[in-house]
Every structure is written in C-alpha cells, then in structure tokens.
Design a protein around this motif. Sequence first.
Motif, PDB file in Angstrom:
ATOM      1  N   LEU A 229       0.829  -1.194   0.000  1.00 33.86           N
ATOM      2  CA  LEU A 229       0.000   0.000   0.000  1.00 33.86           C
ATOM      3  C   LEU A 229       0.872   1.257   0.000  1.00 33.86           C
ATOM      4  N   ALA A 230       2.083   1.109   0.492  1.00 36.69           N
ATOM      5  CA  ALA A 230       2.979   2.260   0.589  1.00 36.69           C
ATOM      6  C   ALA A 230       3.359   2.787  -0.788  1.00 36.69           C
ATOM      7  N   TRP A 231       3.565   4.078  -0.819  1.00 34.03           N
ATOM      8  CA  TRP A 231       4.092   4.781  -1.978  1.00 34.03           C
ATOM      9  C   TRP A 231       3.276   4.530  -3.247  1.00 34.03           C
ATOM     10  N   GLY A 232       2.018   4.937  -3.159  1.00 39.62           N
ATOM     11  CA  GLY A 232       1.166   4.861  -4.339  1.00 39.62           C
ATOM     12  C   GLY A 232       0.718   3.468  -4.689  1.00 39.62           C
ATOM     13  N   VAL A 233       0.453   2.626  -3.665  1.00 40.02           N
ATOM     14  CA  VAL A 233       0.040   1.231  -3.867  1.00 40.02           C
ATOM     15  C   VAL A 233       1.030   0.551  -4.814  1.00 40.02           C
ATOM     16  N   GLY A 234       2.266   0.503  -4.380  1.00 31.09           N
ATOM     17  CA  GLY A 234       3.298  -0.137  -5.184  1.00 31.09           C
ATOM     18  C   GLY A 234       3.665   0.635  -6.435  1.00 31.09           C
ATOM     19  N   GLY A 235       3.473   1.960  -6.415  1.00 35.55           N
ATOM     20  CA  GLY A 235       3.844   2.786  -7.562  1.00 35.55           C
ATOM     21  C   GLY A 235       2.783   2.913  -8.629  1.00 35.55           C
ATOM     22  N   GLU A 236       1.617   2.272  -8.441  1.00 38.94           N
ATOM     23  CA  GLU A 236       0.549   2.359  -9.448  1.00 38.94           C
ATOM     24  C   GLU A 236      -0.098   3.737  -9.476  1.00 38.94           C
ATOM     25  N   LEU A 237      -0.134   4.384  -8.322  1.00 37.78           N
ATOM     26  CA  LEU A 237      -0.769   5.688  -8.212  1.00 37.78           C
ATOM     27  C   LEU A 237       0.288   6.766  -8.467  1.00 37.78           C
ATOM     28  N   ARG A 238       0.341   7.229  -9.705  1.00 35.62           N
ATOM     29  CA  ARG A 238       1.369   8.213 -10.079  1.00 35.62           C
ATOM     30  C   ARG A 238       0.768   9.233 -11.039  1.00 35.62           C
ATOM     31  N   PRO A 239       1.335  10.439 -11.064  1.00 31.19           N
ATOM     32  CA  PRO A 239       0.756  11.496 -11.907  1.00 31.19           C
ATOM     33  C   PRO A 239       1.013  11.265 -13.386  1.00 31.19           C
ATOM     34  N   VAL A 240       0.095  11.758 -14.192  1.00 39.21           N
ATOM     35  CA  VAL A 240       0.148  11.624 -15.652  1.00 39.21           C
ATOM     36  C   VAL A 240       0.200  13.021 -16.254  1.00 39.21           C
ATOM     37  N   ARG A 241       0.933  13.181 -17.328  1.00 40.87           N
ATOM     38  CA  ARG A 241       0.989  14.455 -18.047  1.00 40.87           C
ATOM     39  C   ARG A 241       0.247  14.312 -19.380  1.00 40.87           C
ATOM     40  N   TYR A 242      -0.708  15.186 -19.617  1.00 36.57           N
ATOM     41  CA  TYR A 242      -1.467  15.158 -20.862  1.00 36.57           C
ATOM     42  C   TYR A 242      -0.650  15.796 -21.992  1.00 36.57           C
ATOM     43  N   PRO A 243      -0.770  15.272 -23.213  1.00 39.11           N
ATOM     44  CA  PRO A 243      -0.139  15.937 -24.361  1.00 39.11           C
ATOM     45  C   PRO A 243      -0.717  17.342 -24.555  1.00 39.11           C
ATOM     46  N   PRO A 244       0.041  18.277 -25.096  1.00 35.30           N
ATOM     47  CA  PRO A 244      -0.466  19.642 -25.313  1.00 35.30           C
ATOM     48  C   PRO A 244      -1.721  19.694 -26.171  1.00 35.30           C
ATOM     49  N   ALA A 245      -1.944  18.677 -27.010  1.00 38.74           N
ATOM     50  CA  ALA A 245      -3.117  18.687 -27.892  1.00 38.74           C
ATOM     51  C   ALA A 245      -4.423  18.774 -27.112  1.00 38.74           C
ATOM     52  N   TRP A 246      -4.465  18.222 -25.908  1.00 36.97           N
ATOM     53  CA  TRP A 246      -5.692  18.285 -25.122  1.00 36.97           C
ATOM     54  C   TRP A 246      -6.059  19.729 -24.781  1.00 36.97           C
ATOM     55  N   ARG A 247      -5.087  20.500 -24.382  1.00 37.58           N
ATOM     56  CA  ARG A 247      -5.356  21.895 -24.041  1.00 37.58           C
ATOM     57  C   ARG A 247      -5.794  22.677 -25.287  1.00 37.58           C
ATOM     58  N   GLU A 248      -5.172  22.367 -26.426  1.00 38.63           N
ATOM     59  CA  GLU A 248      -5.524  23.058 -27.668  1.00 38.63           C
ATOM     60  C   GLU A 248      -6.951  22.735 -28.100  1.00 38.63           C
ATOM     61  N   VAL A 249      -7.323  21.480 -28.003  1.00 40.79           N
ATOM     62  CA  VAL A 249      -8.683  21.082 -28.381  1.00 40.79           C
ATOM     63  C   VAL A 249      -9.702  21.681 -27.420  1.00 40.79           C
ATOM     64  N   ALA A 250      -9.368  21.698 -26.127  1.00 40.74           N
ATOM     65  CA  ALA A 250     -10.301  22.248 -25.140  1.00 40.74           C
ATOM     66  C   ALA A 250     -10.609  23.709 -25.421  1.00 40.74           C
ATOM     67  N   ALA A 251      -9.630  24.431 -25.948  1.00 41.59           N
ATOM     68  CA  ALA A 251      -9.849  25.847 -26.258  1.00 41.59           C
ATOM     69  C   ALA A 251     -10.713  26.034 -27.499  1.00 41.59           C
ATOM     70  N   LEU A 252     -10.801  25.029 -28.368  1.00 43.83           N
ATOM     71  CA  LEU A 252     -11.529  25.157 -29.631  1.00 43.83           C
ATOM     72  C   LEU A 252     -13.004  24.784 -29.516  1.00 43.83           C
ATOM     73  N   VAL A 253     -13.328  23.885 -28.609  1.00 42.87           N
ATOM     74  CA  VAL A 253     -14.708  23.402 -28.499  1.00 42.87           C
ATOM     75  C   VAL A 253     -15.507  24.410 -27.678  1.00 42.87           C
ATOM     76  N   ASP A 254     -16.111  25.368 -28.356  1.00 45.21           N
ATOM     77  CA  ASP A 254     -16.863  26.403 -27.652  1.00 45.21           C
ATOM     78  C   ASP A 254     -18.204  26.724 -28.302  1.00 45.21           C
ATOM     79  N   ALA A 255     -18.492  26.131 -29.466  1.00 45.68           N
ATOM     80  CA  ALA A 255     -19.760  26.384 -30.156  1.00 45.68           C
ATOM     81  C   ALA A 255     -20.808  25.376 -29.693  1.00 45.68           C
ATOM     82  N   PRO A 256     -22.093  25.619 -29.996  1.00 46.51           N
ATOM     83  CA  PRO A 256     -23.155  24.695 -29.571  1.00 46.51           C
ATOM     84  C   PRO A 256     -22.961  23.295 -30.146  1.00 46.51           C
ATOM     85  N   GLY A 257     -23.607  22.347 -29.496  1.00 46.88           N
ATOM     86  CA  GLY A 257     -23.537  20.957 -29.933  1.00 46.88           C
ATOM     87  C   GLY A 257     -22.695  20.120 -28.997  1.00 46.88           C
TER      88      GLY A 257
END
Length: 668
Positions: A474-502
Amino acid sequence: MVDRERWWRWVAAGYSLVLALVVVGPLLGSGYLLLRDAVSTPRSYLTDAALGVGDAAPRAVPQDAAVAVLSAALDGGVVVKGILVGALWLAGWGAAVLARELLGVPPGARLVAATVAVWNPYVAERLLQGHWSLLTGYAALPWIAVLAQRIRAAEPSGRRERVRSWALLGGGLAAAGLTPTGSLLAGATALLLVGQRNLLGAAGLWAVTAAPWLTATALSGAGAEPSDPAGVAAFAARAEPGLGTLGSLAGLGGIWNSTAVPDSRTTYFAVIGTLLLLTIVALGVRAVATGARDTRRVRRILLVLGVSAIVLPALAATGWGLSLGEAMIEHIPGAGLLRDTQKYVALAMPAFALCAAAGCHAAAGLLFRDRRTIVVVASAATAPRAATVDTAVQDGDGKPDSVFEDATGSANAPAPTGGPGTHAPASGRTANAPGDSAPAKLSAEATAPDDRRSRTGAVAVLFIALLIAALPDLAWGVGGELRPVRYPPAWREVAALVDAPGDVAVLPGGMFRKFRYSGSAPVLDPAPRMLRRDVLQTGELPVRGATVAGEGARAREVERLLLHGGSAADLARSGVGWVLVEGGTPGPLGTSTTTLAQLEPVHYTPALQLYRVPGPIADHDASPTTRRISATAHLVWAALLATGALAALVPRRVHHPPPRPAGPPVDP
C-alpha cells in the motif's frame, strides 16, 4: 494532564497525515490522476453532465460540479489530490477520535485505530480502481459516529454546542455525499446511531445533503431507469487466494476487479495479512461490546453494522443472492447503486478501528500484567473521596477516559455506602471512605497511568508494524501504481476550440482508453472532464469479459451512426456539433471514415483530431429551469459543507459536572 491529552490529540492528527502522505506519495508530483475510474484534468466545466442533468445517470454528482467550480481558481489536478489526501488523513484521525470518545483508550491504542482506518485492503483496492471520491464518504464514517453519539447523549452543554454538533453532522454528511454511494454510507451510519428522538432531524439533514444527486435523478430521469441486471454478477464481491468470498470481505478486500488489487493480495500472502488484521480486531471485540454504559449502545450498533457490511455482500455473491440482486436491479429504479456490494464494506471500518484499539489495550494488560502490590495510605482528612491507583486520565469533559473501567465497575457504578462521592476502583478495593478515622491500605494490580500508557504504547508499535506488514505494497502509491500523468499539449488546444453549440461524440467507440502516457491499465476517457461541452458516453462497462449496458440511449445511437458511416445530417439532428478522434488508443472505429469525410477538420495531431459538424445543430441541452434547480441543490449542499467546516473551527465547549459532595464531616 489535560494539556498532555490535548497534545496527544494532535499527535493522532499528525500521524494520520503521515500515513496518508506515505500512501499517496508519488501522486504528489506534477501531473494528474488518471487511473481506471479516476480522471483529473487541468480544468473542468459546469456542463449538463457535471450537474447530473445530462443523458447519463448522475453517478459523479456533486463531485464533478464541485471540481469544476474549484478548478476555475485552482488547477484541477491539485484539487483532486488535495481531496484525496484530506480524505485519507481524516479517515485515520477520525478513527483515533472515535476510539478516544467511545473507548477512552490510551494514545497508543488510538494510533492503532488510525492505522486500521488508513492501511487496509479496502483503501488500496478503491485507490487502484480510481474511486478517490468514494474515500471521502469512507473518511466521514468515524466522524459521523462520534457526532451521532454526542447528539444522542444530549449532554447539557448548552444550545451553542448542540447547534455546533448538528452543523458538524451536516458538514460530515455533505462531505460524504461527494458521491451518491458515499452519501448512502454516511446516511445509514447517522440514522442508525443518532437515536430515535433525533431520527427525523437526521433524516431531513441527510436528504438536504443528498439533494444534488436526488434532484438530478428526478430531473433527468436517467438514474431512475432500471439498470442492466448483468451488472449484479459482474460487480459481485470476488474471492481472493485462500480466503473465499467471506474471508476476503472480512479482511476488507474482495473488490470485483481482479486487476485493481495490490500484488500482495493476489497470492496466499493475503491469508497471512487477513489473519493478522482479524486477530488484532478479535482481541477487542468483547471490550467494545461491553464496557462503559454511556456509549455501549452506539458501539454495539457499530459492531452489528460491521458484521452486516461483511456478511450481506458475501451472501449477495451466492447464487440466490445474485438472483435476488438481478430482480431488484431490473424492477426497482435506482437500485443500480447497490450492485457494487463490496463498496459497502466501508461500513465495517469504524467497528474494526474500535476493536483494534480495544485489542491493543487488552493485549497490553495481558502481556505486561504487574502483580506487585502498591500500598496507598490515605486518611479522611487528606482524601475525602476514595482513591484508585489506576485513575483514568480525564478527557476534559468530566468523563472517565477508559471504557474498561466501567466494565469492572468503577466508571459509572453507583457510589458505595461510604458517601456519595466515593468511587469503587477497578480492583474493588477503596481507600478511606468518608467517615473513617483510621488510615486504610489499597492493594492494586495496576500501575501508574504513565506506565500504563507506555506499555500500551509498546504494544501499539507492535500492532502498527503488523498491520503495515500485512499490506506492505500500500505504501508509496500502492506499489507505484498511483502516479501522476501528463497530458499531451493537444488536449489543451482542443479544449480551447470546443466552444460552439452541440455535444461532442468521440472515437474510438467505448468509454475506456489505453493511452501510451497513462500506463497499462484502462482509464476513463478524459474528454468529458476536459471539454466545455457535454461529451456523449454510452455508459457501457466492460467487466470480466462481458459488457454491462449503460443508460446513455442517445450516446449509443450516435456511436452506432459513427461506426456505420452515418451522415453528418443525422449527427446534427442528434445534437452532435463535434467529433473528437483520440489517437493511440485501441477501440472500434468501424466505417467512421465515411462520416468524418463529411465533417470540417478543425484540429489535427497524431494524439487528437477534432471535426466540426456542419449545418444547424439540434438542441439537446437541459432547459435553463432544469439547470437552475440543479444548481440550487448544489449550492445548498455546498452551504452545508461550508457550515460544517466553519463549525469545526469553533472550539468545543464541554460541560463539566459539578464536583460530588465529599460526604459528612469527620469528627476528630
């Protein structure tokens, strides 16, 4: 003595925080939680789905709305990490407080209770499954038990303290209600413990804290539909090696997903770990079931609740139990909340923590029994009240600190005939009673309080070491399974574009993804929490080689259109304004290229491709009135949560009973 007791209370809080940090350690680095059902993103939005009034059942209400609001001011990844660390910290601290108030055990035994609450297979398996928000409900249980006992006791502490206790209970129920399951866990605990005269008030308070998901269910209707009965067998509790289903649940394990289990629970070492935990718990069952009269009923209810939380899920995994569950799911709207029966093993945690603390105290008495006779000489002039060598440390509230004293007749026993102020000590012998003129001797098999604490502390160190050794990974992220992930920059770019209805449709089909950057475990698609428009999800869950159907009828129809090469016009009539293709993850694509060729490309990278659906888009959004009603329910929930937090900052006023009379004067 009181100052020392206060210091020990903060030790329990600090120790619990250290345990929580040891568990989640790797996750505290830069990045986001993305593991199976857990999804955190830099920013999320108050979409219809976040408010629970979209097409899917409101299973993450008010969690998603709360994170959306907080992520507008603070990074969403930090918000989720903070809530998770806080939940584990408060679980351990709450267990220590529960052991102090219901048992009065020494500080070392309270730390054992905290360890049981934080360091167990339930926490490990739910972390691996990604149920971080469920752990807030888990953490609230010991605190709700403490508050319910205070309200039930109705001590004459004044109106202010009674109001404070109710405000704290409301805050605890609201914190637990971050998810519907957590709300049910906390509500059941509160209603069982507050007592009959407080039942109506507690039920009303719970209903208000559950308003976000109850309101969303009524408004959207999605959660009120019968669920797929196949989910009963798919989510039934699972036997771990050498334990069987009942043994696995008794060891606080047995989650349905065999891949969301620490490595130590996948071998016969699970038997050793379970035996260690249950042995420590069993040592204290008798003391918890008997002991002081003033809290005995609450402790017994917690014991019965703990046994029921283990036995009932085990029965639900049998043949007839599965049949009964399928019938309930098929015919009772909303019963799908009960299909993952192992979740409700959380209700056993307060009882396990109490029993472990009592077991530590009992083991100290057995291992370090001191039979030396201590002679105490007192006279009526110097000791108008009887003395006892093993005097309980007072908790600042006029109550004995130890439940074990009452079990032997000293804490709440009637005064002996020597005078109304006389107490009978644990050994049954008293010093001079008022009215006696000659000195008297007291023989005791007890030691001084400091010695008793140090001996209990020594046993506590041993028990804590055994509990941690029973689940080392259980120590240290349940054997290291619980660790941070970095999203590719494309996610931030797409999030900024989806702003119209639908709304947004996604490819490949299905709700789960396997990205290169997220590890080997499947993860929920982050798009619904990344984009400012609703992302259509079918709700279908692949479990144990089968598929459990979801409630997203419109999402299923849109997915069918895409996989079969439907027209852009059909997508528009279904309310779809965008199509997002997520690259680098397996899943069905069908003949979707035919449909994509009819759409307008907006953004293209190997990681993500975004298309706009041309033409007018049909409106499938929730009405403004529906959103306002749901938002109001969320605001009321948030107000109760904030009120509870403010009440926690107000110092507790404890009633101190007047001193008992010393008895008649002694004639010289």
